[in-house]
Write an enzyme that holds these catalytic residues in place. Structure first.
Site, short mmCIF file in Angstrom:
data_model
loop_
_atom_site.label_atom_id
_atom_site.label_comp_id
_atom_site.label_asym_id
_atom_site.label_seq_id
_atom_site.Cartn_x
_atom_site.Cartn_y
_atom_site.Cartn_z
N GLU A 1 47.59 -2.97 -111.89
CA GLU A 1 46.62 -2.73 -111.05
C GLU A 1 46.39 -1.03 -111.02
OE1 GLU A 1 44.70 -4.72 -109.21
OE2 GLU A 1 45.45 -6.44 -110.13
N SER B 1 67.13 -51.77 -66.26
CA SER B 1 68.22 -51.66 -65.43
C SER B 1 68.77 -50.24 -65.59
CB SER B 1 69.39 -52.51 -65.90
OG SER B 1 68.71 -53.94 -65.65
#
Length: 843
Positions: A93, A477
């Site tokens: 770059e 229960s």
């Protein structure tokens, strides 16, 4: 002479023209600078930049268990960037990065040449500094004005930031494809490891992405990506950053990039989703990009154990009810006849099917007499032998019936069948299937309500519905201990006799007659309350509730966190006929485990910002028995008064997760020590001791006896099974951990007539607790003052006569201890059918 004079005038004209041109250029440039300069943003903002970093969820021990956000980004410092990557990205770059002052004249001339040739602004010409200016402050529009701004900003950035600072901003900001922003995220996405672990060829591949992430993507376009990588390696060689041997080795390195899912330490999507919802409620949508780190109360070991227990429990239950056949059968076109073509077509189908609960999808390619060949998603073909699940694959008929055992493979499999295979420890595979039922498990610390594990279903990819906190199901229960606790407070004792006998209710408001029964269909007659609980006698529970009264009992349920507005105003309350979530039940059982204190469940322990600074820390209510005595005495009155004013007894557990979080994002002063918030006692210490003793008998000799396989003497709990049966439960605990397991169908289908809480849910709880309690010493509750032990006659509940045979010991509150001639018999008569029952108390 005349000729010289003429030449002089010509040179003078040229000089004036040059001077005018230079002046015009300077004036234009100066004017442009004066026009744009006031509009340029402050470079100082770059020092304070907040990268859009995803929301991350961690366990209590710092393991990553979830991540949310559109962008995958993990910012790194300059000193963490490998030098080879710096060399590669500069070669690709901006090889003059360390020499220029933000602008490359050579690059700009190249860009100007492109404009002259094409008449348009082309890419290129931008230094890394200029790219930083564009990425942070500008748009990507290709206009002269934007380019001018870019140049001026780059010069300004170079004047105020160092080269390392600029490069650090660049590598953390750039988009590199597949939702990866920054080089660390890209390294994880393409190679599944950190940037400092990549080789030269891999670093060059990532360095080639900023130019065009889609065009040079090594996953989407390997040939073009390889060309770009090799060009960068050549540039590095040309610039002297690598030698010939390194270049040759990297050039010959095979392409290894592939898409990697987010690397979590432990995938816990049900937990992560609950935490995500809380954080978004606090901080809004910005939480997805602000880099918040959310630390939960989850214990990684216990969470992994819970997830495995739920999967194993569902597979075990499912295997008892038969093989339902393949998920689907894949029919290929007739023109696909070659074996290689067929395998390729099958692999395309397999790639669409996710792994669920560890069950691998596979396609049957050949079927033999007592074996079959299956194709896995990785392209491997494996053989399923008769003993690997084929012989036991009896056809599912309904929840109560299965077909006859198969005699040959073709009775259960055919070519093209999509099936599920369960991996075995010896690298073998077994025929299986994704369970149709679902399960949930939640465990918490009874001392402060910290949720240490939470599983909402078989697999989050199959269903996002979190049954641990969202599924409201009848507890059956497993709700009885709350009724029995109210009975102890109302003067009942574990020795109180209640008639376990048939009872019939009729009322014009009912659609029919209600004849409640025990699960066994048998009746024991006069039964001690302790025995009735550990044997889960329905008729006894109904008579106890009828004796206490519906309204007074419901009022006592509020303190456990149940929404009294949702509780039924009839005797079915005794059988757990209302809907609750597993988290609500577990929170209620925490009261039994901690000796009578109301704690609130919470999941989010603390939240840190992107810098690691703490911005929230939970301060939970703590059961007083863990607090220093002097602190308890000092703060008790003040804290209880505060709790009474801030805790509404009628609040529901539906909102508990939301309530445990701050109402607004608070700042945390870490220099101040937070005062301990003492949990409110909601049960008398003696009643808590007695109900705990009764629940331990459920495990020792009642419906939860299978839990004795854990070889511990400090376990207590209760099973639960609803009509059908449709829901199976087990809630149990010791002094340090409470866990609730549920199993059932989302569609509320029957589980099967032989399925109960003890057979379907309890095994899930046992699998979890066997690991969770490993190494945890047993601890037994200290008997509080005001409790007395008396020898009684188990048949009458009265104090036993000296020398009488068959007598047992029972515990009582001092004021309720039986005397030589007590009124137990008359109390039992008051609980018989002669009691008046109000219409609203009927089921």
């Amino acid at each position: 002479m005349e000729k010289i004079s003429k030449n002089y005038r010509t040179v003078r004209l040229i000089c004036w023209l040059l001077l005018a041109g230079i002046s015009a250029t300077a004036l234009s440039t100066g004017g442009l600078y004066l026009y744009l300069s006031p509009k340029l943003p402050s470079v100082e903002a770059l020092r304070q930049i907040k990268f859009q970093t995803p929301l991350r969820i961690y366990s209590a021990d710092g393991k990553l268990i979830g991540e949310f956000g559109e962008k995958r980004r993990s910012p790194i410092r300059y000193d963490q960037i490998p030098q080879a990557y710096i060399d590669a990205i500069l070669a690709a770059e901006d090889d003059q990065f360390y020499k220029h002052h933000g602008v490359s004249i050579k690059g700009l001339l190249r860009a100007a040449s492109q404009i002259l040739q094409t008449g348009q602004i082309q890419g290129g010409g931008s230094t890394i500094t200029m790219q930083v200016a564009r990425n942070f402050f500008l748009t990507f529009d290709q206009t002269f004005l934007r380019k001018a701004n870019e140049i001026l900003l780059a010069i300004k950035i170079e004047n105020e930031l160092s080269k390392p600072e600029i490069l650090e901003l660049y590598v953390n900001k750039i988009y590199l494809g597949n939702r990866a922003y920054g080089i660390e995220a890209a390294s994880q996405v393409y190679y599944g490891k950190s940037i400092d672990q990549l080789n030269l060829a891999q670093l060059a591949m990532i360095a080639g992405l900023p130019k065009a992430p889609s065009r040079y993507n090594p996953i989407a376009n390997p040939p073009r990506a390889t060309i770009r990588r090799n060009w960068i390696l050549g540039r590095m060689l040309e610039l002297g950053k690598i030698n010939q041997a390194q270049y040759t080795e990297a050039l010959n390195t095979p392409l290894s990039a592939r898409f990697h899912e987010l690397a979590l330490d432990l995938s816990s999507p049900y937990v992560a989703e609950v935490a995500r919802q809380q954080v978004i409620d606090f901080y809004g949508e910005d939480a997805y990009s602000d880099g918040l780190k959310v630390y939960t109360t989850i214990d990684t070991k216990l969470q992994e154990t819970a997830q495995k227990a739920v999967v194993s429990g569902l597979l075990t239950y499912d295997s008892r009810h038969g093989y339902r056949g393949p998920e689907k059968t894949i029919k290929l076109n007739d023109n696909i006849s070659e074996p290689e073509e067929r395998q390729k077509a099958y692999l395309e189908e397999l790639n669409k099917i996710p792994v669920l609960g560890g069950l691998q999808p596979a396609i049957i390619t050949e079927v033999f007499e007592q074996s079959a060949t299956a194709l896995l998603g990785d392209g491997n073909n494996i053989t399923l032998e008769w003993e690997q699940g084929l012989a036991s694959a009896q056809r599912y008929i309904n929840e109560d019936r299965v077909g006859s055992p198969p005699t040959k493979a073709s009775q259960i499999l055919s070519e093209g069948d999509l099936v599920r295979l369960l991996p075995q420890s010896d690298q073998q595979w077994q025929l299986s299937q994704v369970p149709a039922a679902q399960s949930a498990l939640v465990a918490l610390n009874p001392e402060d309500g910290a949720i240490v594990s939470l599983v909402g279903g078989f697999d989050f990819r199959q269903s996002h519905f979190n049954r641990a906190v969202q599924a409201e199901r009848q507890p059956g229960s497993s709700f009885k201990p709350f009724i029995y606790t109210a009975a102890l407070e109302s003067g009942f004792t574990p020795a109180t006799l209640i008639n376990d006998a048939p009872i019939v209710f009729e009322d014009a408001s009912l659609e029919g007659t209600w004849r409640p029964e025990n699960d066994s269909g048998q009746f024991l007659g006069p039964t001690r309350m302790r025995q009735a609980l550990y044997q889960s006698r329905n008729l006894v529970s109904i008579r106890i509730l009828r004796s206490m009264g519906i309204r007074p009992t419901i009022e006592k349920m509020a303190r456990f966190g149940f929404d009294t507005g949702k509780l039924p105003r009839d005797l079915s309350l005794a059988l757990g006929s209302h809907a609750v979530t597993p988290l609500q039940i577990a929170t209620g059982y925490a009261v039994f485990a901690n000796g009578g204190f109301r704690v609130e469940p919470y999941l989010v322990k603390s939240i840190a910002d992107v810098k690691g600074d703490l911005i929230f820390e939970e301060n939970p209510l703590v059961a007083c028995r863990l607090c220093p005595e002097r602190l308890a005495h000092k703060q008790k009155e003040e804290v209880e008064t505060e709790i009474e004013t801030t805790e509404d007894e009628a609040e529901t557990l539906d909102d508990l997760l939301a309530e445990t979080a701050p109402s607004e994002p608070p700042a945390v002063d870490m220099t101040a020590t937070k005062p301990v918030r003492l949990a409110k006692r909601i049960l008398d210490e003696r009643d808590a001791f007695i109900i705990d003793s009764m629940l331990r008998d459920v495990v020792k000799k009642g419906t939860g006896k299978k839990a004795m396989a854990l070889g511990r003497d400090d376990l207590a709990g209760k099973t639960g099974t609803t009509n059908g049966p449709r829901d199976a439960w087990f809630s149990g605990y010791n002094h340090q951990l409470v866990a609730t397991a549920w199993l059932g169908f989302d569609q509320n289908f029957n589980l099967g007539r032989r399925e109960y809480g003890g057979s379907a849910a309890l095994p899930v709880w046992i699998d979890f607790m066997s690991i969770a309690l490993d190494g945890m010493p047993e601890a037994h509750r200290r008997q509080p003052d005001g409790i007395i032990t008396v020898r009684i006659d188990p048949k009458t509940g009265k104090r036993a006569q000296p020398g009488s045979s068959g007598a047992i010991f029972e515990i009582f509150k001092v004021e309720n201890a039986p005397e030589e001639s007590d009124a137990t018999h008359s109390q039992q008569e008051s609980l018989d059918e002669s009691d008046e029952t109000l219409p609203e108390e009927l089921f």
